[in-house]
Enzyme design. Structure first.
Site, PDB file in Angstrom:
ATOM      1  N   ASP A   1       4.109  11.684   8.312  1.00 46.67           N
ATOM      2  CA  ASP A   1       4.266  12.385   7.037  1.00 46.67           C
ATOM      3  C   ASP A   1       2.930  12.528   6.327  1.00 46.67           C
ATOM      4  O   ASP A   1       2.208  11.551   6.132  1.00 46.67           O
ATOM      5  CB  ASP A   1       5.252  11.632   6.139  1.00 46.67           C
ATOM      6  CG  ASP A   1       6.680  11.750   6.644  1.00 46.67           C
ATOM      7  OD1 ASP A   1       7.170  12.878   6.754  1.00 46.67           O
ATOM      8  OD2 ASP A   1       7.291  10.707   6.940  1.00 46.67           O
TER       9      ASP A   1
ATOM     10  N   ASP B   1      -0.622   9.265  12.077  1.00 37.06           N
ATOM     11  CA  ASP B   1       0.477   9.050  11.160  1.00 37.06           C
ATOM     12  C   ASP B   1       1.348  10.317  11.216  1.00 37.06           C
ATOM     13  O   ASP B   1       0.940  11.335  11.790  1.00 37.06           O
ATOM     14  CB  ASP B   1      -0.086   8.829   9.758  1.00 37.06           C
ATOM     15  CG  ASP B   1       0.984   8.794   8.689  1.00 37.06           C
ATOM     16  OD1 ASP B   1       1.959   8.041   8.854  1.00 37.06           O
ATOM     17  OD2 ASP B   1       0.844   9.526   7.699  1.00 37.06           O
TER      18      ASP B   1
END
Length: 219
Positions: A10, A8
Site C-alpha cells: 500500500d 511494500d
C-alpha cells in the site's frame, strides 16, 4: 551484486491511501471517530491494524478491535476495485526479471487484502516471496518481516533494495540493513529521509532510481 527488489504494498505498488482513508472513515464514523488526512498520515499509514484500532478505539476490548478491523478491510476491498499500479512499476518488474533480479513483497496488510490487491493490479505471480502480517510474529516497524523475506530469498541484505512509503516501513527496512527508497505517495521527501530513506522517488520512472539500479548491476 543486486539480487532482489523488495516492495511494500500500500502506497508503494499502488496509491491506495485514498481508498484506505475512506474505508477507515466509513468504519469508524459510527463510533464518532473522524478520519482526517492529518490523522491518517500520523496515526494510520504504515501501522498494523492491531495498533491502529487500539489507539483509535481505546475504550473497546481487543475482540471489538478485531471486528472493526475486519469491517474496515472489507470496506477497503470494495473501494479498491479500480486501483492501478504506480507509474513505471510494471516496466521495473520487466527490467528486473530480464536480469534475473528476484521480486518480493513485504506488507503489514493481511493475506486476504494482499491477494485482493495483487489480483486487481494483475501482479499476483510476479513475486517469488510474499510476506504478510499473518506470517510473522511482529509487523513493521519491527525489521522481522524484511528479515524473513531476506532469509526466504536466501540472500544478504546488501544484495537487495527495498521500497517503502511510510515511517514504520522505512524503519523496518533500514533495521534489516536494506538500502531503501522512499516512495512519495503520502509523505514528503524530508519526512522519509528523516526516518532513514537513502533516496526518494515519486514514481518508478524517476532518474534517481535508475541511476542506483544501473550502478548496482554493474558492480
Amino acid at each position: 551484486m543486486l539480487k532482489a527488489l523488495i516492495f511494500d504494498m500500500d502506497g508503494t505498488l499502488v496509491h491506495s491511501d485514498p481508498a484506505h482513508l475512506e474505508a477507515f472513515a466509513q468504519t469508524l464514523g459510527p463510533q464518532g471517530v473522524v478520519i482526517s488526512e492529518d490523522l491518517y498520515r500520523t496515526s494510520i499509514i504504515g501501522h498494523t491494524n492491531e495498533s491502529i484500532f487500539a489507539a483509535l478505539l481505546p475504550h473497546l476490548p481487543v475482540e471489538e478491535h478485531e471486528v472493526y478491523a475486519e469491517r474496515k478491510e472489507a470496506a477497503f476491498r470494495r473501494l479498491a476495485l479500480e486501483l492501478k499500479p504506480l507509474e513505471g512499476l510494471l516496466e521495473l518488474f520487466d527490467w528486473a526479471e530480464a536480469r534475473g533480479i528476484r521480486l518480493a513483497l513485504v506488507t503489514n496488510a493481511p493475506l486476504l487484502n494482499a491477494a485482493h490487491i495483487l489480483d486487481i493490479l494483475g501482479i499476483t505471480n510476479r513475486f517469488e516471496v510474499k510476506i504478510t502480517i499473518d506470517q510473522v510474529e511482529r509487523g513493521k516497524p519491527d525489521p522481522l518481516p524484511y528479515v524473513t523475506a531476506i532469509e526466504r530469498l536466501g540472500i544478504r541484505a546488501e544484495e537487495a533494495i527495498a521500497f517503502e512509503d511510510s515511517p514504520s516501513g522505512m524503519r523496518a527496512a533500514k533495521g534489516a540493513g536494506l538500502f531503501s527508497f522512499g516512495v512519495l505517495t503520502g509523505l514528503s521527501a524530508t519526512e522519509l529521509t528523516k526516518v532513514g530513506a537513502d533516496r526518494t522517488i515519486e514514481t518508478f520512472r524517476d532518474s534517481a532510481l535508475w541511476e542506483v539500479l544501473e550502478r548496482r548491476i554493474a558492480a
